[in-house]
Write a protein that holds these residues in place. Structure first.
Motif, PDB file in Angstrom:
ATOM      1  N   VAL A  47      34.299  33.955  38.780  1.00 35.04           N
ATOM      2  CA  VAL A  47      34.965  34.683  37.558  1.00 35.04           C
ATOM      3  C   VAL A  47      33.971  34.763  36.395  1.00 35.04           C
ATOM      4  CG1 VAL A  47      36.876  34.229  36.110  1.00 35.04           C
ATOM      5  CG2 VAL A  47      37.093  33.622  38.240  1.00 35.04           C
ATOM      6  N   TYR A  48      33.225  33.933  36.216  1.00 30.41           N
ATOM      7  CA  TYR A  48      32.067  33.919  35.088  1.00 30.41           C
ATOM      8  C   TYR A  48      31.277  35.091  35.472  1.00 30.41           C
ATOM      9  CZ  TYR A  48      28.633  32.803  31.702  1.00 30.41           C
ATOM     10  OH  TYR A  48      27.807  32.803  30.514  1.00 30.41           O
ATOM     11  N   GLU A  50      31.839  37.790  37.175  1.00 29.97           N
ATOM     12  CA  GLU A  50      32.488  39.005  37.009  1.00 29.97           C
ATOM     13  C   GLU A  50      32.518  39.342  35.406  1.00 29.97           C
ATOM     14  OE1 GLU A  50      36.574  39.741  39.092  1.00 29.97           O
ATOM     15  OE2 GLU A  50      37.094  39.483  36.911  1.00 29.97           O
ATOM     16  N   VAL A  51      32.803  38.626  34.592  1.00 29.23           N
ATOM     17  CA  VAL A  51      32.692  38.623  33.260  1.00 29.23           C
ATOM     18  C   VAL A  51      31.154  39.077  32.634  1.00 29.23           C
ATOM     19  CG1 VAL A  51      33.122  37.769  31.011  1.00 29.23           C
ATOM     20  CG2 VAL A  51      34.721  37.001  32.685  1.00 29.23           C
ATOM     21  N   GLN A  52      30.506  38.496  33.310  1.00 30.79           N
ATOM     22  CA  GLN A  52      28.600  39.010  32.917  1.00 30.79           C
ATOM     23  C   GLN A  52      28.729  40.465  33.229  1.00 30.79           C
ATOM     24  OE1 GLN A  52      26.648  36.027  35.342  1.00 30.79           O
ATOM     25  NE2 GLN A  52      25.635  35.262  33.674  1.00 30.79           N
TER      26      GLN A  52
ATOM     27  N   PRO B  33      28.729  36.124  27.941  1.00 32.14           N
ATOM     28  CA  PRO B  33      28.293  35.912  29.249  1.00 32.14           C
ATOM     29  C   PRO B  33      27.582  37.317  29.723  1.00 32.14           C
ATOM     30  CG  PRO B  33      30.586  35.274  29.110  1.00 32.14           C
ATOM     31  CD  PRO B  33      30.294  35.617  27.731  1.00 32.14           C
ATOM     32  N   GLY B  34      26.506  37.121  30.182  1.00 34.99           N
ATOM     33  CA  GLY B  34      25.619  38.436  30.470  1.00 34.99           C
ATOM     34  C   GLY B  34      24.521  38.559  29.294  1.00 34.99           C
ATOM     35  N   GLU B  36      23.510  35.608  27.290  1.00 31.27           N
ATOM     36  CA  GLU B  36      23.710  34.103  26.662  1.00 31.27           C
ATOM     37  C   GLU B  36      22.651  33.697  25.823  1.00 31.27           C
ATOM     38  OE1 GLU B  36      23.834  35.433  30.050  1.00 31.27           O
ATOM     39  OE2 GLU B  36      25.823  34.382  30.699  1.00 31.27           O
ATOM     40  N   ASN B 117      39.026  44.442  28.599  1.00 34.50           N
ATOM     41  CA  ASN B 117      38.938  43.283  29.362  1.00 34.50           C
ATOM     42  C   ASN B 117      39.994  42.294  28.841  1.00 34.50           C
ATOM     43  OD1 ASN B 117      38.304  40.982  30.790  1.00 34.50           O
ATOM     44  ND2 ASN B 117      36.214  41.135  30.817  1.00 34.50           N
ATOM     45  N   ARG B 119      41.033  39.864  30.325  1.00 35.09           N
ATOM     46  CA  ARG B 119      40.849  38.563  31.045  1.00 35.09           C
ATOM     47  C   ARG B 119      40.005  37.528  30.212  1.00 35.09           C
ATOM     48  NH1 ARG B 119      40.048  38.157  37.358  1.00 35.09           N
ATOM     49  NH2 ARG B 119      42.173  39.213  37.073  1.00 35.09           N
ATOM     50  N   ALA B 120      39.003  38.317  29.376  1.00 35.99           N
ATOM     51  CA  ALA B 120      38.005  37.472  28.791  1.00 35.99           C
ATOM     52  C   ALA B 120      37.950  37.919  27.307  1.00 35.99           C
ATOM     53  CB  ALA B 120      36.609  37.773  29.403  1.00 35.99           C
ATOM     54  N   GLN B 133      33.566  34.069  23.954  1.00 34.90           N
ATOM     55  CA  GLN B 133      34.379  34.865  24.741  1.00 34.90           C
ATOM     56  C   GLN B 133      35.099  33.933  25.874  1.00 34.90           C
ATOM     57  OE1 GLN B 133      32.210  37.798  27.260  1.00 34.90           O
ATOM     58  NE2 GLN B 133      34.174  39.011  27.498  1.00 34.90           N
ATOM     59  N   ILE B 135      37.234  32.713  28.759  1.00 32.33           N
ATOM     60  CA  ILE B 135      37.479  33.260  30.318  1.00 32.33           C
ATOM     61  C   ILE B 135      38.742  32.743  30.470  1.00 32.33           C
ATOM     62  CG2 ILE B 135      36.862  33.575  32.463  1.00 32.33           C
ATOM     63  CD1 ILE B 135      33.757  33.490  31.343  1.00 32.33           C
ATOM     64  N   ASP B 137      41.570  32.317  33.471  1.00 32.71           N
ATOM     65  CA  ASP B 137      41.408  32.586  35.194  1.00 32.71           C
ATOM     66  C   ASP B 137      42.830  32.802  35.602  1.00 32.71           C
ATOM     67  OD1 ASP B 137      40.702  32.438  37.553  1.00 32.71           O
ATOM     68  OD2 ASP B 137      40.117  30.387  37.698  1.00 32.71           O
TER      69      ASP B 137
END
Lengths: 82, 162
Positions: A47-48, A50-52, B33-34, B36, B117, B119-120, B133, B135, B137
């Motif tokens: 899930v993390y 996917e967000v990345q 995320p992505g 960091e 998005n 979801r986040a 951000q 997240i 689930d």
């Protein structure tokens, strides 16, 4: 990485207040029970990831297109009328 | 020290020059995320506008278009877990000025096909100027909710009946 073998219903304790239980095994799927304090965030790792990925795909420093401004304003007007 | 100050002043004044905007710097303790390692972002927007830009103060090639989710999904609501509330320094039972934004994946060829998005969401504590951000689930919240409403057939049916 520490690797442990566990049977169904056997448990693993992590620190003082986290405990994992192997609830069931079926084919290649393992059901885990997790007991942890509510302040500990538990997330399936994908899930993390996917967000990345979604964030990387969303990267843009371009000006917000006028067409998008109009679309969102129209949508917002419709949304608040409902 | 000098060079850091200098850079900070240059960036601040460039942002301040934009007319009619209400900009602020937000600190993301965990980055995004992505990305960091990026902690400081400018929220660049017109006051009350449903769209804004979130641009890294550390690397101006890193940025996002963000949208207020309620402008697309009127009944959008989220529950913030305790860990996230801690990062954002939100105190229980105290009403903080919290803002919620969602990151848009822009389709430059057809903006109606852009997605957000759900979801986040990006949650901001506007008093402490902290961002995260969060997240969620939850399967019901799409990470690619289409602006065109195609992913949300129920709304289409409702509109047709009206």
């Amino acid at each position: 990485m520490l690797v442990l073998s566990r049977k169904v219903n056997e448990r693993i304790k992590i620190g003082d207040d986290i405990e994992l239980t192997v609830v069931a095994i079926s084919g290649d799927t393992i059901r885990l029970g997790i007991e942890a304090p509510s302040k500990v965030r538990i997330l399936r790792s994908e899930v993390y990831a996917e967000v990345q990925r979604q964030n990387q795909e969303s990267l843009t420093t371009a000006q917000i297109p006028d067409e998008l401004q109009r679309l969102i304003k129209d949508k917002a007007r419709g949304a608040f009328q409902e | 020290m000098d060079s850091i100050n200098k850079e900070g002043i240059t960036k601040d004044s460039a942002i301040d020059k934009l007319p009619g905007t209400d900009n602020c710097e937000i600190y993301f303790p965990k980055g995004i995320p992505g990305f960091e390692s990026m902690h400081k972002f400018f929220l660049i927007r017109d006051e009350e506008a449903p769209l804004a830009q979130l641009i890294s103060a550390e690397n101006d090639q890193i940025g996002f278009i963000v949208v207020r989710p309620e402008s697309v999904v009127p009944d959008y609501s989220i529950e913030i877990d305790k860990d996230s509330a801690g990062v954002l320094q939100l105190k229980p039972n105290v009403k903080e000025p919290v803002e919620i934004w969602t990151i848009m994946t822009l389709n430059p060829n057809d903006v109606a096909k852009s997605t957000i998005n759900l979801r986040a969401p990006i949650v901001l504590n506007m008093i402490e100027r902290l961002g995260l951000q969060v997240i969620l689930d939850q399967e019901r919240l799409s990470p690619k909710h289409s602006l065109s409403g195609i992913t949300n057939p129920n709304n289409e049916v409702k509109g047709a009946v009206d």
